[in-house]
Design a protein around this motif. Structure first.
Motif, PDB file in Angstrom:
ATOM      1  N   LEU A   1      47.885  55.131  57.742  1.00 12.53           N
ATOM      2  CA  LEU A   1      48.493  56.361  58.260  1.00 12.53           C
ATOM      3  C   LEU A   1      49.168  56.138  59.606  1.00 12.53           C
ATOM      4  CD1 LEU A   1      45.984  59.175  57.326  1.00 12.53           C
ATOM      5  CD2 LEU A   1      48.378  59.037  56.671  1.00 12.53           C
ATOM      6  N   ARG A   2      48.669  55.169  60.379  1.00 16.40           N
ATOM      7  CA  ARG A   2      49.268  54.857  61.676  1.00 16.40           C
ATOM      8  C   ARG A   2      50.385  53.823  61.553  1.00 16.40           C
ATOM      9  NH1 ARG A   2      43.630  54.491  63.143  1.00 16.40           N
ATOM     10  NH2 ARG A   2      43.846  52.252  63.211  1.00 16.40           N
ATOM     11  N   SER A   3      50.496  53.191  60.414  1.00 15.49           N
ATOM     12  CA  SER A   3      51.488  52.138  60.191  1.00 15.49           C
ATOM     13  C   SER A   3      52.779  52.746  59.641  1.00 15.49           C
ATOM     14  CB  SER A   3      50.947  51.128  59.179  1.00 15.49           C
ATOM     15  OG  SER A   3      49.756  50.549  59.642  1.00 15.49           O
ATOM     16  N   PRO A   4      53.880  51.978  59.666  1.00 18.21           N
ATOM     17  CA  PRO A   4      55.118  52.480  59.060  1.00 18.21           C
ATOM     18  C   PRO A   4      54.890  52.845  57.592  1.00 18.21           C
ATOM     19  CG  PRO A   4      55.547  50.497  60.334  1.00 18.21           C
ATOM     20  CD  PRO A   4      54.057  50.663  60.286  1.00 18.21           C
ATOM     21  N   TRP A   5      55.515  53.923  57.146  1.00 16.88           N
ATOM     22  CA  TRP A   5      55.308  54.462  55.803  1.00 16.88           C
ATOM     23  C   TRP A   5      55.616  53.468  54.698  1.00 16.88           C
ATOM     24  CZ3 TRP A   5      59.438  54.569  52.523  1.00 16.88           C
ATOM     25  CH2 TRP A   5      60.694  54.421  53.111  1.00 16.88           C
ATOM     26  N   TRP A   6      56.593  52.611  54.936  1.00 18.26           N
ATOM     27  CA  TRP A   6      57.038  51.705  53.890  1.00 18.26           C
ATOM     28  C   TRP A   6      55.995  50.641  53.545  1.00 18.26           C
ATOM     29  CZ3 TRP A   6      57.219  46.792  55.708  1.00 18.26           C
ATOM     30  CH2 TRP A   6      57.405  46.625  57.078  1.00 18.26           C
ATOM     31  N   ILE A   7      55.025  50.399  54.435  1.00 19.12           N
ATOM     32  CA  ILE A   7      53.958  49.428  54.119  1.00 19.12           C
ATOM     33  C   ILE A   7      53.123  49.952  52.955  1.00 19.12           C
ATOM     34  CG2 ILE A   7      51.846  48.372  55.002  1.00 19.12           C
ATOM     35  CD1 ILE A   7      53.261  48.127  57.717  1.00 19.12           C
ATOM     36  N   SER A   8      52.772  51.242  53.004  1.00 20.27           N
ATOM     37  CA  SER A   8      52.010  51.845  51.893  1.00 20.27           C
ATOM     38  C   SER A   8      52.819  51.820  50.611  1.00 20.27           C
ATOM     39  CB  SER A   8      51.615  53.281  52.235  1.00 20.27           C
ATOM     40  OG  SER A   8      50.747  53.304  53.333  1.00 20.27           O
ATOM     41  N   LEU A   9      54.127  52.021  50.729  1.00 20.67           N
ATOM     42  CA  LEU A   9      54.985  51.984  49.551  1.00 20.67           C
ATOM     43  C   LEU A   9      55.043  50.575  48.953  1.00 20.67           C
ATOM     44  CD1 LEU A   9      56.402  54.260  48.149  1.00 20.67           C
ATOM     45  CD2 LEU A   9      58.508  53.605  49.282  1.00 20.67           C
ATOM     46  N   LEU A  10      55.006  49.551  49.805  1.00 20.42           N
ATOM     47  CA  LEU A  10      54.958  48.171  49.311  1.00 20.42           C
ATOM     48  C   LEU A  10      53.659  47.918  48.539  1.00 20.42           C
ATOM     49  CD1 LEU A  10      56.402  46.024  52.245  1.00 20.42           C
ATOM     50  CD2 LEU A  10      57.393  46.379  49.980  1.00 20.42           C
TER      51      LEU A  10
ATOM     52  N   ALA B   1      54.111  49.348  45.154  1.00 17.74           N
ATOM     53  CA  ALA B   1      54.945  48.443  44.353  1.00 17.74           C
ATOM     54  C   ALA B   1      54.130  47.238  43.889  1.00 17.74           C
ATOM     55  CB  ALA B   1      56.162  47.995  45.163  1.00 17.74           C
ATOM     56  N   GLY B   2      53.271  46.718  44.769  1.00 13.65           N
ATOM     57  CA  GLY B   2      52.415  45.590  44.398  1.00 13.65           C
ATOM     58  C   GLY B   2      51.464  45.951  43.261  1.00 13.65           C
ATOM     59  N   PHE B   3      50.833  47.127  43.349  1.00 13.53           N
ATOM     60  CA  PHE B   3      49.962  47.584  42.264  1.00 13.53           C
ATOM     61  C   PHE B   3      50.731  47.666  40.947  1.00 13.53           C
ATOM     62  CE2 PHE B   3      46.606  48.933  45.132  1.00 13.53           C
ATOM     63  CZ  PHE B   3      45.471  48.936  44.332  1.00 13.53           C
ATOM     64  N   THR B   4      51.929  48.227  41.028  1.00 11.19           N
ATOM     65  CA  THR B   4      52.734  48.408  39.821  1.00 11.19           C
ATOM     66  C   THR B   4      53.123  47.061  39.215  1.00 11.19           C
ATOM     67  OG1 THR B   4      53.587  50.481  40.717  1.00 11.19           O
ATOM     68  CG2 THR B   4      54.834  49.488  38.913  1.00 11.19           C
ATOM     69  N   LEU B   5      53.639  46.158  40.039  1.00  6.95           N
ATOM     70  CA  LEU B   5      54.055  44.844  39.533  1.00  6.95           C
ATOM     71  C   LEU B   5      52.880  44.053  38.966  1.00  6.95           C
ATOM     72  CD1 LEU B   5      56.614  43.770  42.288  1.00  6.95           C
ATOM     73  CD2 LEU B   5      57.110  44.421  39.915  1.00  6.95           C
ATOM     74  N   LEU B   6      51.757  44.056  39.688  1.00 11.11           N
ATOM     75  CA  LEU B   6      50.583  43.317  39.212  1.00 11.11           C
ATOM     76  C   LEU B   6      50.031  43.923  37.928  1.00 11.11           C
ATOM     77  CD1 LEU B   6      48.765  42.522  42.574  1.00 11.11           C
ATOM     78  CD2 LEU B   6      49.879  40.909  41.018  1.00 11.11           C
ATOM     79  N   SER B   7      50.095  45.237  37.810  1.00  9.29           N
ATOM     80  CA  SER B   7      49.612  45.896  36.582  1.00  9.29           C
ATOM     81  C   SER B   7      50.440  45.456  35.379  1.00  9.29           C
ATOM     82  CB  SER B   7      49.672  47.414  36.744  1.00  9.29           C
ATOM     83  OG  SER B   7      48.797  47.839  37.751  1.00  9.29           O
ATOM     84  N   PHE B   8      51.767  45.441  35.540  1.00 16.04           N
ATOM     85  CA  PHE B   8      52.632  45.016  34.435  1.00 16.04           C
ATOM     86  C   PHE B   8      52.471  43.528  34.138  1.00 16.04           C
ATOM     87  CE2 PHE B   8      54.965  48.995  35.221  1.00 16.04           C
ATOM     88  CZ  PHE B   8      55.126  49.426  33.908  1.00 16.04           C
ATOM     89  N   ALA B   9      52.242  42.738  35.181  1.00 18.29           N
ATOM     90  CA  ALA B   9      52.169  41.286  34.994  1.00 18.29           C
ATOM     91  C   ALA B   9      50.813  40.823  34.464  1.00 18.29           C
ATOM     92  CB  ALA B   9      52.461  40.578  36.313  1.00 18.29           C
TER      93      ALA B   9
ATOM     94  N   PHE C   1      48.152  55.120  43.318  1.00 22.39           N
ATOM     95  CA  PHE C   1      48.425  56.515  43.660  1.00 22.39           C
ATOM     96  C   PHE C   1      47.929  56.911  45.058  1.00 22.39           C
ATOM     97  CE2 PHE C   1      47.441  61.060  43.647  1.00 22.39           C
ATOM     98  CZ  PHE C   1      48.717  61.561  43.443  1.00 22.39           C
ATOM     99  N   PRO C   2      46.703  56.547  45.472  1.00 21.75           N
ATOM    100  CA  PRO C   2      46.282  56.917  46.840  1.00 21.75           C
ATOM    101  C   PRO C   2      47.216  56.350  47.917  1.00 21.75           C
ATOM    102  CG  PRO C   2      44.394  56.165  45.581  1.00 21.75           C
ATOM    103  CD  PRO C   2      45.616  55.893  44.743  1.00 21.75           C
ATOM    104  N   PHE C   3      47.760  55.179  47.659  1.00 18.70           N
ATOM    105  CA  PHE C   3      48.676  54.576  48.622  1.00 18.70           C
ATOM    106  C   PHE C   3      50.025  55.304  48.634  1.00 18.70           C
ATOM    107  CE2 PHE C   3      45.611  51.335  47.474  1.00 18.70           C
ATOM    108  CZ  PHE C   3      45.146  50.962  48.722  1.00 18.70           C
ATOM    109  N   LEU C   4      50.416  55.853  47.490  1.00 13.76           N
ATOM    110  CA  LEU C   4      51.633  56.663  47.430  1.00 13.76           C
ATOM    111  C   LEU C   4      51.453  57.935  48.264  1.00 13.76           C
ATOM    112  CD1 LEU C   4      54.460  57.145  46.292  1.00 13.76           C
ATOM    113  CD2 LEU C   4      53.375  58.227  44.308  1.00 13.76           C
ATOM    114  N   VAL C   5      50.284  58.554  48.150  1.00 14.07           N
ATOM    115  CA  VAL C   5      49.995  59.747  48.952  1.00 14.07           C
ATOM    116  C   VAL C   5      50.033  59.404  50.439  1.00 14.07           C
ATOM    117  CG1 VAL C   5      48.211  61.453  49.517  1.00 14.07           C
ATOM    118  CG2 VAL C   5      48.671  60.863  47.121  1.00 14.07           C
ATOM    119  N   ILE C   6      49.423  58.284  50.814  1.00 14.66           N
ATOM    120  CA  ILE C   6      49.432  57.838  52.218  1.00 14.66           C
ATOM    121  C   ILE C   6      50.868  57.587  52.674  1.00 14.66           C
ATOM    122  CG2 ILE C   6      48.754  55.966  53.782  1.00 14.66           C
ATOM    123  CD1 ILE C   6      46.433  57.791  53.109  1.00 14.66           C
ATOM    124  N   ALA C   7      51.698  56.970  51.827  1.00 15.85           N
ATOM    125  CA  ALA C   7      53.099  56.703  52.190  1.00 15.85           C
ATOM    126  C   ALA C   7      53.833  58.015  52.462  1.00 15.85           C
ATOM    127  CB  ALA C   7      53.797  55.916  51.077  1.00 15.85           C
TER     128      ALA C   7
END
Length: 192
Positions: free
Chosen positions: A15-24, A27-35, A50-56
């Motif tokens: 929450l204190r970090s730039p928003w795009w870190i949570s979005l990354l 993306a990592g969860f999504t890519l690893l899930s498919f792979a 999903f919790p990281f998307l909410v945080i982002a």
């Protein structure tokens, strides 16, 4: 009931970090899930992000409304040039703008008692320009809080307080506003 999050939990740090870190992370969860997961379980893997998307989203919203670094720096310079009387008046106006009843105190420990509903908070800003903020001023503020039967207390300063004072403040529940956090408080729009 309020849920209290540890200052060093992963979500608090994000929450204190730039928003795009949570979005990354999403993306990592999504890519690893498919792979790595069988097709039938990919949706469950993606849901783990999903919790990281909410945080982002929360971090992006908070950062979008936050004042710029230039405005924060300008406010710190402006406040540093103020007399205590002007600074004190500004703090009182901010609390009034947020819907608090503000009572000036004739005390060495605290400057104001601010009240909103049942919430009573002592605010100390007398030593706001001091170069060194130790534990003693915080001890006086905590003692005054107990004497005034206030639930909270806030200590405002331009310079950061010492590590010992920070530990004491955490242990006693004293809110510290210094440096950039103080400037952001001063730049906030009133919340009625």
């Amino acid at each position: 009931m309020k849920l209290k999050m540890s200052e060093n939990s992963l979500f608090a740090i994000l929450l204190r970090s730039p928003w795009w870190i949570s979005l990354l992370i999403v993306a990592g969860f999504t890519l690893l899930s498919f792979a790595l997961l069988p097709e039938a379980y990919v949706a469950f893997g993606v849901m783990g992000g999903f919790p990281f998307l909410v945080i982002a989203v929360l971090a992006a919203r908070k950062q979008w409304h936050a004042p710029s670094t230039a405005r924060v720096s300008e406010m710190l310079t402006r406040v540093g040039a103020m007399s205590w009387r002007d600074f004190s008046a500004l703090i009182g106006q901010i609390y009034v703008g947020q819907g608090f009843a503000v009572t000036p105190l004739n005390s060495t420990a605290a400057d104001f008692l601010v009240v909103k509903g049942p919430q009573r908070t002592l605010v100390s800003c007398k030593r706001w320009k001091a170069a060194n903020h130790g534990v003693e001023a915080l001890r006086e503020l905590v003692a005054a809080k107990e004497a005034q039967t206030a639930q909270q207390c806030t200590y405002l300063s331009l310079a950061p307080v010492s590590d010992t004072a920070q530990r004491f403040a955490r242990a006693q529940g004293v809110s510290l506003l210094s440096g950039d956090a103080l400037a952001r408080f001063l730049l906030e729009k009133p919340r009625a």
